[in-house]
Motif scaffolding. Structure first.
Motif, PDB file in Angstrom:
ATOM      1  N   ASP A 179      33.317  18.549  88.805  1.00 47.71           N
ATOM      2  CA  ASP A 179      34.069  18.482  87.557  1.00 47.71           C
ATOM      3  C   ASP A 179      33.583  17.311  86.712  1.00 47.71           C
ATOM      4  N   SER A 180      32.971  17.614  85.568  1.00 41.85           N
ATOM      5  CA  SER A 180      32.489  16.549  84.691  1.00 41.85           C
ATOM      6  C   SER A 180      32.364  17.073  83.278  1.00 41.85           C
ATOM      7  N   SER A 181      32.717  16.238  82.306  1.00 44.41           N
ATOM      8  CA  SER A 181      32.584  16.627  80.907  1.00 44.41           C
ATOM      9  C   SER A 181      31.128  16.590  80.467  1.00 44.41           C
ATOM     10  N   ARG A 182      30.302  15.892  81.255  1.00 47.49           N
ATOM     11  CA  ARG A 182      28.865  15.825  80.951  1.00 47.49           C
ATOM     12  C   ARG A 182      28.087  16.200  82.217  1.00 47.49           C
ATOM     13  N   PRO A 183      27.723  17.468  82.364  1.00 44.01           N
ATOM     14  CA  PRO A 183      27.046  17.949  83.576  1.00 44.01           C
ATOM     15  C   PRO A 183      25.779  17.180  83.917  1.00 44.01           C
ATOM     16  N   GLU A 184      25.099  16.641  82.901  1.00 39.55           N
ATOM     17  CA  GLU A 184      23.850  15.918  83.176  1.00 39.55           C
ATOM     18  C   GLU A 184      24.093  14.674  84.030  1.00 39.55           C
ATOM     19  N   THR A 240      36.782  -1.374  79.625  1.00 36.02           N
ATOM     20  CA  THR A 240      37.697  -1.814  80.676  1.00 36.02           C
ATOM     21  C   THR A 240      37.821  -0.727  81.742  1.00 36.02           C
ATOM     22  N   TYR A 241      38.415  -1.107  82.864  1.00 35.40           N
ATOM     23  CA  TYR A 241      38.575  -0.178  83.979  1.00 35.40           C
ATOM     24  C   TYR A 241      39.452   1.016  83.612  1.00 35.40           C
ATOM     25  N   MET A 242      40.335   0.860  82.640  1.00 34.19           N
ATOM     26  CA  MET A 242      41.187   1.959  82.212  1.00 34.19           C
ATOM     27  C   MET A 242      40.358   3.154  81.744  1.00 34.19           C
ATOM     28  N   GLY A 243      39.177   2.880  81.199  1.00 34.99           N
ATOM     29  CA  GLY A 243      38.333   3.948  80.687  1.00 34.99           C
ATOM     30  C   GLY A 243      37.569   4.708  81.753  1.00 34.99           C
ATOM     31  N   PHE A 244      37.615   4.241  82.993  1.00 28.32           N
ATOM     32  CA  PHE A 244      36.809   4.860  84.047  1.00 28.32           C
ATOM     33  C   PHE A 244      37.615   5.376  85.235  1.00 28.32           C
ATOM     34  N   LEU A 245      38.777   4.784  85.481  1.00 26.76           N
ATOM     35  CA  LEU A 245      39.587   5.185  86.620  1.00 26.76           C
ATOM     36  C   LEU A 245      40.893   5.826  86.143  1.00 26.76           C
ATOM     37  N   ASP A 246      41.371   6.802  86.879  1.00 24.51           N
ATOM     38  CA  ASP A 246      42.600   7.497  86.520  1.00 24.51           C
ATOM     39  C   ASP A 246      43.782   6.771  87.158  1.00 24.51           C
ATOM     40  N   TYR A 247      44.431   5.920  86.369  1.00 24.82           N
ATOM     41  CA  TYR A 247      45.517   5.089  86.890  1.00 24.82           C
ATOM     42  C   TYR A 247      46.805   5.870  87.140  1.00 24.82           C
ATOM     43  N   ARG A 248      46.783   7.161  86.880  1.00 17.83           N
ATOM     44  CA  ARG A 248      47.929   7.995  87.257  1.00 17.83           C
ATOM     45  C   ARG A 248      47.908   8.288  88.752  1.00 17.83           C
ATOM     46  N   LYS A 249      46.730   8.090  89.375  1.00 18.51           N
ATOM     47  CA  LYS A 249      46.576   8.400  90.794  1.00 18.51           C
ATOM     48  C   LYS A 249      46.943   7.200  91.657  1.00 18.51           C
ATOM     49  N   GLU A 250      47.689   7.474  92.716  1.00 21.19           N
ATOM     50  CA  GLU A 250      48.139   6.411  93.611  1.00 21.19           C
ATOM     51  C   GLU A 250      46.971   5.673  94.240  1.00 21.19           C
ATOM     52  N   GLY A 251      45.894   6.419  94.584  1.00 25.46           N
ATOM     53  CA  GLY A 251      44.729   5.806  95.209  1.00 25.46           C
ATOM     54  C   GLY A 251      44.070   4.770  94.328  1.00 25.46           C
ATOM     55  N   VAL A 252      44.166   4.935  93.014  1.00 22.20           N
ATOM     56  CA  VAL A 252      43.619   3.959  92.071  1.00 22.20           C
ATOM     57  C   VAL A 252      44.556   2.766  91.941  1.00 22.20           C
ATOM     58  N   ARG A 253      45.831   3.029  91.802  1.00 17.86           N
ATOM     59  CA  ARG A 253      46.800   1.931  91.658  1.00 17.86           C
ATOM     60  C   ARG A 253      46.806   1.023  92.882  1.00 17.86           C
ATOM     61  N   GLU A 254      46.569   1.613  94.055  1.00 21.89           N
ATOM     62  CA  GLU A 254      46.568   0.824  95.289  1.00 21.89           C
ATOM     63  C   GLU A 254      45.413  -0.170  95.346  1.00 21.89           C
ATOM     64  N   LEU A 255      44.409   0.027  94.523  1.00 22.45           N
ATOM     65  CA  LEU A 255      43.285  -0.907  94.488  1.00 22.45           C
ATOM     66  C   LEU A 255      43.715  -2.280  93.976  1.00 22.45           C
ATOM     67  N   GLY A 256      44.746  -2.310  93.156  1.00 22.09           N
ATOM     68  CA  GLY A 256      45.220  -3.576  92.607  1.00 22.09           C
ATOM     69  C   GLY A 256      44.319  -4.125  91.512  1.00 22.09           C
ATOM     70  N   ALA A 301      38.382  10.981  84.058  1.00 21.68           N
ATOM     71  CA  ALA A 301      38.820   9.823  83.278  1.00 21.68           C
ATOM     72  C   ALA A 301      38.188   9.847  81.893  1.00 21.68           C
ATOM     73  N   VAL A 302      38.652   8.950  81.048  1.00 25.60           N
ATOM     74  CA  VAL A 302      38.248   8.951  79.637  1.00 25.60           C
ATOM     75  C   VAL A 302      36.741   8.852  79.470  1.00 25.60           C
ATOM     76  N   ALA A 303      36.097   7.959  80.205  1.00 23.21           N
ATOM     77  CA  ALA A 303      34.666   7.718  79.999  1.00 23.21           C
ATOM     78  C   ALA A 303      33.785   8.777  80.642  1.00 23.21           C
ATOM     79  N   GLY A 304      34.337   9.614  81.522  1.00 19.56           N
ATOM     80  CA  GLY A 304      33.536  10.650  82.163  1.00 19.56           C
ATOM     81  C   GLY A 304      32.521  10.071  83.136  1.00 19.56           C
ATOM     82  N   GLY A 305      31.764  10.942  83.753  1.00 23.92           N
ATOM     83  CA  GLY A 305      30.742  10.482  84.684  1.00 23.92           C
ATOM     84  C   GLY A 305      31.301  10.250  86.071  1.00 23.92           C
TER      85      GLY A 305
END
Length: 349
Positions: free
Chosen positions: A125-130, A203-219, A264-268
């Protein structure tokens, strides 16, 4: 008494057999690299005094890689050794591109990357297949490449032009315990207006999905500054010691299961694992050694005076300098070497 002993020996033999089988299987799942340069003696073997530069060369973007190599070679006073990583289908083409142009003077090896190492570790799943191209993940496996005699490595994306002497970047002093050096996305004020105008994430907000618990647990604070892993210096010893590759693979596999960043917003999918593993654990390089975002808009431009001072330019984003439209094409075309076979051609109006 004999029966228990024999049974114990049998169990031991079975365990040894399984261990050997696992070892063999593990080796087969690691990326296989083949040194395919046949006239190595003529070109000279790599030396510990060389500056090792790793760059990937896909068949469809081979001209871009050659432009990057040409810019590094032309602007470096020190001896540079290029490790050109590719897939099997492009090996012959790369060798021909080099040997039939002025690049025949460079010292290099072609290394073959086995994409099977990524099986089960990349979410399609990616907005930019390349960005799912196997070579985008070569940077994860640097210490496993067939690279000898080097304590550190310079890694460059293929949409980069180097205007400075690569030795300056290579000689950066890494802080104790740091396995790599990157340029922070917040370090260069001159680029902030460009970044805002094209909506690029810093910022990290543009790359990680902070709605996911696994991301929030990173701190990790979502407003922490990100970095772009398209240009970096790696300490091979520290990379191995900290098992960076295994850490990256862990987050790749976790993303396949939990979709932590691919939407996430930045894709990739190659940048987020690096951001996670190296958070607060990297040395910052001079921001002029990674002036980026040139490929994020066909309209937003940097001042010419600023670009002249930059040591490295990076056309990260959709709008590549071999395509059209794109900004500051002349700075890239200066180092472009036409494909001797005529296969790779520039798209121009």
């Amino acid at each position: 008494m004999c029966v228990p002993v024999n049974r114990g020996l049998l169990i031991l033999l079975v365990l040894v057999a399984f261990a050997l089988l696992y070892s063999k299987t593990r080796l087969q799942t690691l990326p296989k690299y083949s040194v395919l340069k046949k006239d190595e003696a003529k070109m000279g073997m790599e030396d510990e005094k060389d500056i090792p530069v790793v760059i990937c060369a896909s068949e469809e973007r081979i001209g871009a890689s050659m432009a990057t190599i040409n810019s590094v070679y032309s602007n470096s006073r020190a001896s540079v050794f290029f490790y050109i990583v590719t897939l099997r289908d492009a090996i012959k083409k790369i060798r021909e591109y080099i040997e039939k142009t002025k690049l025949r003077q460079i010292r290099y090896k072609i290394l073959e990357f086995n994409p099977m190492v990524l099986k089960g570790k990349v979410n399609p799943d990616s907005s930019r297949p390349e960005l799912l191209h196997p070579l985008n993940f070569v940077r994860f496996y640097l210490p496993l490449l067939a690279i000898e005699n080097h304590e550190r490595i310079v890694y460059l994306d293929d949409d980069v032009i180097v205007q400075g002497d690569i030795q300056e970047l290579y000689n950066i002093k890494l802080k104790a315990g740091h396995a790599a050096a990157f340029a922070s996305d917040c370090d260069l004020p001159a680029t902030h207006e460009m970044v805002r105008s094209v909506g690029m994430q810093t910022t990290y907000m543009g790359f990680l999905d902070y709605r996911k618990e696994g991301v929030r647990e990173l701190g990790i604070n979502p407003s922490d500054c990100s970095f772009n892993p398209g240009v970096f210096v790696a300490d091979v010893g520290e990379w191995k010691k900290q098992k960076i590759t295994k850490q990256l693979e862990k987050w790749m596999a976790k993303n396949v299961r939990e979709n932590l960043y691919s939407s996430a917003v930045a894709g990739g999918v190659a940048t987020p694992p690096m951001l996670i593993v190296f958070h607060d654990k990297y040395t910052t390089i001079d921001p002029l050694w990674h002036v980026r975002h040139l490929g994020w808009s066909p309209d937003a431009r940097y001042p010419r005076s600023f670009l002249k001072e930059a040591h490295l330019l990076h056309w990260n984003g959709h709008f590549k300098p071999w395509d059209y439209p794109c900004v500051h094409l002349d700075l890239w075309e200066k180092w472009f070497i036409p494909d001797p076979t005529g296969t790779f051609t520039l798209v121009r109006p």
